[in-house]
Design an enzyme around this catalytic site. Sequence first.
Site, PDB file in Angstrom:
ATOM      1  N   GLU A  96       0.877  -1.177   0.000  1.00 15.87           N
ATOM      2  CA  GLU A  96       0.000   0.000   0.000  1.00 15.87           C
ATOM      3  C   GLU A  96       0.912   1.224   0.000  1.00 15.87           C
ATOM      4  O   GLU A  96       1.382   1.669   1.037  1.00 15.87           O
ATOM      5  CB  GLU A  96      -0.926   0.004   1.216  1.00 15.87           C
ATOM      6  CG  GLU A  96      -1.954   1.130   1.141  1.00 15.87           C
ATOM      7  CD  GLU A  96      -2.873   1.174   2.341  1.00 15.87           C
ATOM      8  OE1 GLU A  96      -3.970   1.746   2.213  1.00 15.87           O
ATOM      9  OE2 GLU A  96      -2.502   0.647   3.411  1.00 15.87           O
ATOM     10  N   ASN A 128     -12.894   5.387   1.811  1.00 17.16           N
ATOM     11  CA  ASN A 128     -11.807   6.065   2.504  1.00 17.16           C
ATOM     12  C   ASN A 128     -10.662   6.365   1.551  1.00 17.16           C
ATOM     13  O   ASN A 128     -10.285   5.540   0.725  1.00 17.16           O
ATOM     14  CB  ASN A 128     -11.300   5.208   3.665  1.00 17.16           C
ATOM     15  CG  ASN A 128     -12.381   4.958   4.707  1.00 17.16           C
ATOM     16  OD1 ASN A 128     -12.847   3.847   4.885  1.00 17.16           O
ATOM     17  ND2 ASN A 128     -12.802   6.001   5.389  1.00 17.16           N
ATOM     18  N   ARG A 187     -22.786  15.240 -10.044  1.00 12.47           N
ATOM     19  CA  ARG A 187     -22.232  15.541 -11.363  1.00 12.47           C
ATOM     20  C   ARG A 187     -20.856  14.918 -11.557  1.00 12.47           C
ATOM     21  O   ARG A 187     -20.402  14.779 -12.688  1.00 12.47           O
ATOM     22  CB  ARG A 187     -22.133  17.060 -11.574  1.00 12.47           C
ATOM     23  CG  ARG A 187     -23.482  17.772 -11.643  1.00 12.47           C
ATOM     24  CD  ARG A 187     -23.319  19.209 -12.138  1.00 12.47           C
ATOM     25  NE  ARG A 187     -24.588  19.898 -12.124  1.00 12.47           N
ATOM     26  CZ  ARG A 187     -25.037  20.626 -11.111  1.00 12.47           C
ATOM     27  NH1 ARG A 187     -24.291  20.753 -10.017  1.00 12.47           N
ATOM     28  NH2 ARG A 187     -26.205  21.237 -11.171  1.00 12.47           N
ATOM     29  N   ASP A 227      -7.339  -3.386   7.970  1.00 15.75           N
ATOM     30  CA  ASP A 227      -6.402  -2.267   7.817  1.00 15.75           C
ATOM     31  C   ASP A 227      -5.758  -1.969   9.179  1.00 15.75           C
ATOM     32  O   ASP A 227      -5.476  -0.821   9.520  1.00 15.75           O
ATOM     33  CB  ASP A 227      -7.106  -1.030   7.267  1.00 15.75           C
ATOM     34  CG  ASP A 227      -6.142   0.053   6.774  1.00 15.75           C
ATOM     35  OD1 ASP A 227      -4.955  -0.273   6.533  1.00 15.75           O
ATOM     36  OD2 ASP A 227      -6.558   1.221   6.650  1.00 15.75           O
ATOM     37  N   ALA A 254      -2.559   8.288   5.941  1.00 15.48           N
ATOM     38  CA  ALA A 254      -1.445   8.159   6.885  1.00 15.48           C
ATOM     39  C   ALA A 254      -0.182   7.662   6.185  1.00 15.48           C
ATOM     40  O   ALA A 254       0.461   6.717   6.630  1.00 15.48           O
ATOM     41  CB  ALA A 254      -1.836   7.224   8.012  1.00 15.48           C
ATOM     42  N   HIS A 255       0.153   8.295   5.068  1.00 16.62           N
ATOM     43  CA  HIS A 255       1.372   7.973   4.326  1.00 16.62           C
ATOM     44  C   HIS A 255       2.227   9.236   4.230  1.00 16.62           C
ATOM     45  O   HIS A 255       1.701  10.344   4.090  1.00 16.62           O
ATOM     46  CB  HIS A 255       1.040   7.462   2.917  1.00 16.62           C
ATOM     47  CG  HIS A 255       0.370   6.124   2.915  1.00 16.62           C
ATOM     48  ND1 HIS A 255       1.022   4.968   2.584  1.00 16.62           N
ATOM     49  CD2 HIS A 255      -0.907   5.762   3.212  1.00 16.62           C
ATOM     50  CE1 HIS A 255       0.181   3.941   2.673  1.00 16.62           C
ATOM     51  NE2 HIS A 255      -0.997   4.411   3.054  1.00 16.62           N
ATOM     52  N   HIS A 262     -14.464   4.099  10.412  1.00 15.66           N
ATOM     53  CA  HIS A 262     -14.166   4.390   9.012  1.00 15.66           C
ATOM     54  C   HIS A 262     -15.423   4.561   8.161  1.00 15.66           C
ATOM     55  O   HIS A 262     -15.387   5.274   7.150  1.00 15.66           O
ATOM     56  CB  HIS A 262     -13.311   3.275   8.404  1.00 15.66           C
ATOM     57  CG  HIS A 262     -11.870   3.333   8.794  1.00 15.66           C
ATOM     58  ND1 HIS A 262     -11.422   2.913  10.020  1.00 15.66           N
ATOM     59  CD2 HIS A 262     -10.780   3.768   8.112  1.00 15.66           C
ATOM     60  CE1 HIS A 262     -10.115   3.084  10.088  1.00 15.66           C
ATOM     61  NE2 HIS A 262      -9.704   3.605   8.951  1.00 15.66           N
ATOM     62  N   GLY A 304      -5.050   3.884   9.763  1.00 16.86           N
ATOM     63  CA  GLY A 304      -5.398   2.483   9.891  1.00 16.86           C
ATOM     64  C   GLY A 304      -6.424   2.295  10.993  1.00 16.86           C
ATOM     65  O   GLY A 304      -7.139   3.228  11.377  1.00 16.86           O
TER      66      GLY A 304
END
Length: 411
Positions: free
Chosen positions: A153, A243, A251, A298, A164-165, A275, A334
């Site tokens: 991921e 998420n 639209r 996760d 959270a990266h 989540h 996570g």
Amino acid sequence: MAADPGARDSAGTRLRRGARPATTNPHPVPDKTPLVLSGADVVLPTGTVRGGQVAVDGTRITADVPENAQVIDVKAHWIVPGFVDLHNHGGGGASFAGGTAEDVLKGVETHRRHGTTTLVASAVTGDLDFLARHAGMLAELAQQGDIAGIHFEGPFISPCRKGAHDEQLLRDPDPAEVRKLVDAAHGHARMMTLATELPGGLDSVRLLTEHGVIAAVGHTDATYEQTRQAIDAGATVATHLFNAMPPIGHRAPGPITALLEDERVTVELINDGVHLHPAALRLAFHHAGAGRVAFITDAMDAAGFGDGRYLLGPLEVKVEDGVARLVEGDSIAGSTLTLDRAFKRAVTVDGLPVEDVVAAISANPARLLGLDDRVGSLEPGKDADLVVLDADFTLRGVMRRGEWVVDPRLG
């Protein structure tokens, strides 16, 4: 990655980490006497058998009851297949994303005690060389049968939906770099999450598909049209649907609509009550159907461990009341979910039929991983992986390959 024992957060608080696993086997030498679990409601692919039984001989489920079988009465309980988690970053205070082999095994054992008998270890965004080295270690554990493979991921995700990266480590999905990680996994790469709208995204999806690796759309800012292109190129999974992706607009229907409406796509859902709103979960089941939903955790280190401060990759995470958020920015980081809790919530809060929950938590992810000849359902010849639940859907027993992880007779 897992917090270093001496690491401290910005306030000087020691970052929490689980103890090393015991050096001795926590379980006694297994009794190889054949077993019959009798009297439970048994969920089979064809439906639920009331007052049914499951026979186990060695590591397998068997159709015939051996003459010397020990009969265990589990009336007023449910027997369901062992859970299969496609997307999991750790547990028990240990990280799959950067920890040692001992850390990974500790986390795997934690989730097994909560019913997950088959688990894919998920990495998070990091330096490419580090990810390749770490994949090599995870591949050894996969070869031993401790995990079912590796899920990458990141780092090929959108900075607009990074969650959270670490944004500084994100990069466009260059097919050559994608191939580097796949090769580093030595045949055990199971899935990679991509923002397929980025340069190189569609070519990377095609490369993954050619190598038998699931291409998952996630942490994406794609439009509806771009997502359809990714599906046509071979993407078959939506990473934690809803998420880290644009919401549905009347639209601009966005990726959620494209992923829900296409029969080729399985959608991951994190059913922890944080989540997703229950209405969003029901929406996914209504449009995708029970055959295209996969419950995931996760999970990060705190799953099955407790509140505190942790590291997810290089980022600091605070866990309060079971909810994990980044210290900087407050994004959800996570979950602390285990699949037994997801199962119970799906039945008792969301009102889903037990058979649909079993499909989402066992059969569907097993099929996606190509492991449905061995796991994911209670059928003769398959691994004796099963979970015993009481009438309130609380976990009481877990068996993996014919051995009790949690023995329902011991309470």
